[in-house]
Write an enzyme that holds these catalytic residues in place. Structure first.
Site, PDB file in Angstrom:
ATOM      1  N   ALA A 129       0.861  -1.185   0.000  1.00 17.75           N
ATOM      2  CA  ALA A 129       0.000   0.000   0.000  1.00 17.75           C
ATOM      3  C   ALA A 129       0.893   1.230   0.000  1.00 17.75           C
ATOM      4  O   ALA A 129       1.942   1.242   0.662  1.00 17.75           O
ATOM      5  CB  ALA A 129      -0.920   0.015   1.226  1.00 17.75           C
ATOM      6  N   VAL A 136       3.648   0.885   2.849  1.00 17.64           N
ATOM      7  CA  VAL A 136       3.741  -0.253   3.757  1.00 17.64           C
ATOM      8  C   VAL A 136       4.237  -1.481   3.009  1.00 17.64           C
ATOM      9  O   VAL A 136       3.795  -1.759   1.890  1.00 17.64           O
ATOM     10  CB  VAL A 136       2.364  -0.550   4.404  1.00 17.64           C
ATOM     11  CG1 VAL A 136       2.447  -1.778   5.303  1.00 17.64           C
ATOM     12  CG2 VAL A 136       1.882   0.663   5.205  1.00 17.64           C
ATOM     13  N   ASP A 288      -9.537   8.499  11.664  1.00 20.32           N
ATOM     14  CA  ASP A 288      -9.602   8.120  10.249  1.00 20.32           C
ATOM     15  C   ASP A 288     -10.134   6.689  10.152  1.00 20.32           C
ATOM     16  O   ASP A 288      -9.510   5.820   9.547  1.00 20.32           O
ATOM     17  CB  ASP A 288      -8.220   8.244   9.619  1.00 20.32           C
ATOM     18  CG  ASP A 288      -8.259   8.183   8.094  1.00 20.32           C
ATOM     19  OD1 ASP A 288      -9.348   8.409   7.521  1.00 20.32           O
ATOM     20  OD2 ASP A 288      -7.211   7.929   7.482  1.00 20.32           O
TER      21      ASP A 288
END
Length: 522
Positions: A129, A136, A288
């Site tokens: 990602a 990551v 988030d």
């Protein structure tokens, strides 16, 4: 001068992208002065056709790069600044970028951990990602406990310099806007940019995110239905964050959730209650909580990842939130109004009765609706709008809470469209009120207050001594009056003239840049 020209060049480029993507097409020019209306008409001449009006700003910010994407995501939490419609548009911004090369990732890890990567990880895989600040990788660690998978978050190379350049341009634009616009001063644009800068600075130090993970792990260690990944502090630094790899089903993977025969309505309630528990009980919440950042593990526990954006609420804000929610649940609108005044959010010259009447206008329509039609996020939005009529200043922490509530409520309702938000929230809110506002809570507050008073009394002699010294210094300074030398006065005049000169030059350069872009496009 050079820095001003660099800021102007960056801002002119941004203005061209905004014009090209049709952002000025959603601006109402009627309240603007004639020169500004003419500039908007000129900008619309190069507008790209075919872009949906609801996505124009998002497309423009994505084209301008990571800093502008972060700015858009930040402004999505500030409907008081950009308006409700634009805030909704900005919520769709996706912070996704192509990954940077594997060799660069390895170089960042080796620099950050000051070791060869082979001595840190037994296996280091490709990126899984990538976003504007970091990406990551999945890796493996081998030690005396065996081999285990880990997630390694790595900052993008030189990301700090890119953000600093753009943020300095934002600061320049905010200062100029506040210098000529009372509305810009009311919205406190400079303060907004500084808040964004602090937020980005914290996101770019992965030790801060690791600390957030550690703090939430401590807060939730007794919770049976929520947990966070464990931080590997030995493999974490400013540029690298290593944590437990989560094996679970992402909440945005509806097919896998259904295939696992999970109780989806119960999952929705779990999301709501954990968010409220963190906000009320701990005063520290994940800000988030979109479905991609939430997983369900094999024990059906909710697992959150990506702690770059966190929210905090002080005790006063938590008491405020709990009492207004409970007041709406019990239809005690007078108490909801009183809480606003007690918290100091609404100036005392306003009438509690009039404010309670305005609160009733929000609450009564809610109680006349079916449970599945009630939105706590919408309630908080309406509440913030009404409080503006009574001179309540913007409370960034409450707005961040409200925007997170919008996302959390959307996640929960996606699994149970008939979800009763009030029934789901009531046990969490009631538990907090009983613990903190009941008899035991009052005793604890009194004890805390007595301790604070003792510390103040203990420090009074030192405060008095400093006050006397300050008064003596002030008296000495003003005994013969404050005098500015002729050289100082002349220097101030030269500085003021230079400032006005470069402000005029800056405005002309921006105008000429836009005209140049127009000429090139034809």
């Amino acid at each position: 001068m050079i820095s001003s020209l660099m800021h102007i060049t960056r801002l002119a480029h941004a203005a061209f992208v905004f014009a090209r993507e049709g952002v000025f097409g959603v601006v109402d020019p009627s309240p603007l002065p004639p020169p500004a209306q003419a500039a908007i008409r000129a900008a619309r001449l190069i507008e790209r056709r075919g872009t949906k009006s609801s996505a124009r700003l998002s497309h423009a910010l994505t084209r301008l790069g990571p800093t502008y994407v972060k700015l858009g995501q930040f402004l999505a939490t500030r409907p008081d600044v950009v308006g409700v419609a634009m805030a909704r548009d900005l919520e769709s911004l996706q912070d996704r970028l192509p990954p940077f090369p594997q060799d660069q990732a390895i170089a960042v890890v080796e620099m950050g951990l000051e070791k060869p990567i082979t001595s840190v990880f037994s296996h280091f895989g490709e990126s899984v990602a990538a976003a504007s600040i970091a990406q990551v990788h999945r890796a493996e660690v081998s030690d005396i406990n065996g081999t285990r998978p880990v997630a390694v978050k790595i900052l993008r190379p030189n990301v700090g310099a890119r953000f600093n350049h753009d943020l300095n341009a934002f600061r320049y634009a905010a200062r100029k806007a506040e210098g000529v616009s009372s509305e810009a001063r009311r919205l406190r644009l400079t303060e907004i940019i500084e808040t964004l800068a602090r937020s980005v600075a914290m996101e770019m130090d992965l030790r801060i995110e690791a600390a957030a993970l550690s703090e939430m792990a401590e807060n939730t260690r007794e919770d049976s239905d929520f947990r966070v990944p464990t931080v590997d502090w030995d493999r974490t630094s400013h540029h690298v964050l290593t944590m437990e790899w989560i094996e679970g089903i992402a909440l945005n993977d509806r097919a896998r959730l259904e295939a696992a025969n999970l109780d989806l309505p119960a999952l929705g309630r779990k999301v709501i209650q954990n968010f409220l528990r963190h906000a009320l009980r701990d005063g520290f919440f994940h800000a988030d909580m979109h479905p991609g950042n939430l997983f369900v593990d094999s024990n059906e526990r909710l697992v959150a990842v990506d702690f770059g954006i966190m929210g905090r609420l002080g005790l006063k804000e938590r008491q405020f939130l709990a009492e207004i929610l409970y007041g709406f649940i019990t239809r005690n609108y007078r108490r909801v109004a009183e809480v606003h005044f007690e918290a100091g959010y609404v100036p005392s010259h306003h009438s509690v009765e009039n404010f309670a009447q305005a609160i009733r206008a929000i609450g009564e329509p809610i109680h006349n609706r079916a449970a599945d039609e009630i939105s706590m996020a919408k309630l908080l939005t309406l509440l913030l709008e009404v409080t503006g009529l009574f001179d309540m200043r913007t409370r960034p922490e409450l707005i961040l809470l409200q925007k997170t509530m919008v996302v959390v409520e959307g996640v929960a309702r996606s699994y149970d469209p008939k979800l009763d938000i009030w029934k789901t929230a009531e046990p969490v809110v009631r538990e907090w009120i009983e613990r903190n506002l009941g008899p035991l809570g009052r005793i604890q507050q009194a004890a805390s207050g007595a301790g604070d008073l003792g510390r103040i009394l203990f420090g009074l002699p030192a405060i008095a001594a400093r006050s006397v010294a300050a008064l003596e210094q002030f008296e000495a300074m003003t005994r013969d009056g404050l005098v500015l030398s002729p050289d100082t006065i002349a220097a101030l005049g030269r500085s003021e003239r230079r400032g006005r000169h470069w402000e005029t030059v800056a405005l002309w350069i921006i105008a000429l840049s836009l005209l140049g872009f127009l000429w090139i496009s034809f």
